[in-house]
Scaffold this motif. Sequence first.
Motif, short mmCIF file in Angstrom:
data_model
loop_
_atom_site.label_atom_id
_atom_site.label_comp_id
_atom_site.label_asym_id
_atom_site.label_seq_id
_atom_site.Cartn_x
_atom_site.Cartn_y
_atom_site.Cartn_z
N THR A 1 -9.21 7.08 2.21
CA THR A 1 -8.74 8.25 2.94
C THR A 1 -7.22 8.19 3.07
N LYS A 2 -6.67 9.17 3.72
CA LYS A 2 -5.22 9.20 3.91
C LYS A 2 -4.74 8.02 4.74
N LYS A 3 -5.57 7.52 5.62
CA LYS A 3 -5.16 6.46 6.54
C LYS A 3 -5.74 5.10 6.21
N SER A 4 -6.66 5.05 5.26
CA SER A 4 -7.35 3.78 5.02
C SER A 4 -7.57 3.54 3.53
N GLU B 1 -4.88 13.58 -0.36
CA GLU B 1 -4.02 12.41 -0.18
C GLU B 1 -4.91 11.20 0.08
N TRP B 2 -4.53 10.06 -0.47
CA TRP B 2 -5.33 8.86 -0.26
C TRP B 2 -4.45 7.63 -0.39
N LEU B 3 -4.81 6.63 0.40
CA LEU B 3 -4.01 5.41 0.48
C LEU B 3 -4.50 4.41 -0.56
N LEU C 1 0.83 5.86 -0.28
CA LEU C 1 0.04 7.09 -0.23
C LEU C 1 0.16 7.82 -1.56
N GLU D 1 0.85 -1.18 0.00
CA GLU D 1 0.00 0.00 0.00
C GLU D 1 0.90 1.24 0.00
#
Length: 355
Positions: free
Chosen positions: A343-346, A240-242, A223, A221
């Motif tokens: 999202t940035k974290k998921s 930003e997105w993962l 970013l 994964e």
Amino acid sequence: MKNLYLAAVTFMSIIVIGCGGQGQTEKQEEMQPKKLRALVIDGQNNHGVWPKTSVMMKSYLEETGLFIVDLHRAKYLYQGPHHGTVDGINHDSITKLVDLYRWEDYRVHTSTDTITPDPSFNPKFNKYDVVISNFGMDSSEWTDEVKSNFEQYMANGGGLVVVHAANNSFGNWEAYNKMIGVGGWGHRDLTKGKQIYYNENDEQVIAPANGEESSHGPEVEFLITTRAPEHPIMKDLPAEWLHTKDELYDRLRGPAENVTVLATAYSDVDGNAQPWAPENKGSGRTEPLLMAINYEEGRVFHTALGHMDYSMEGVGFITTLQRGAEWAATGKVTQEAPKDFPTKKSAKMRSYNPL
């Protein structure tokens, strides 16, 4: 007489209602927007998963309700070694994917262990609003006639979507290199062309190719950073997105003309080193992974994402493919950003189920 009159009135009412209903249906049909015609082309790819990923992309475009999608395969099929186990099928039996994800195009196809040119490959490009290429590295050259037809199609306003290893193909075809902006591998001269990247000050740099081959590290994964938030393909997507597990291409090179970088990711020196040759490190630069290119009157959406079937299950891949295809076909995007976008974290995924 009264009964005859009532019967006549009733009969005429049925006729009027019936005619009105038919006219209303015809008017409704006229008001329905005409669907876009898309063509997926494939048949030879160093990524053996291509029979499945082509059908996946066909499904993704059709589910928008905007596209009618055809698929045109080369006569001589080649599935290269760059893949893992797909649907329980490994390297020894990877050709089974051709039967599992068959497309009935009324042509006879033959799987081969070597890449064999197909002189009969001649899609009718002008029938379509957009062409999606799922060819890969070392795909056999098209005939001069087909190349010329495709160049004219693009010059006259056609659309092209280049997916992952499709930027490895046709390295000696000058016009194709201009269409895709930058590419990798595929007999491209290491010392020619330019590279696009972002430096440590987050400034875009277009620099001469430095002799280094294109590269990527293990599937992970990573970013992604949106670089053109007002472009129709990227509008309303997060800054930003993962992205889900995929390869991160770096050091792509080419003419680098008329390229709008849509999104990037950082190629970590150690984290993006080649698993098969760890001494070949990542670039240590922020690399373009989504691009929009203008080629004469035509439009190209170039995504370096999509190494495996699970990579294509990422909502980020699906959304940008759907939007990128619409933009390449029309110059605009009518699709809204989905609520399940990463999202940035998921990272977010949608399990693929064949239609």
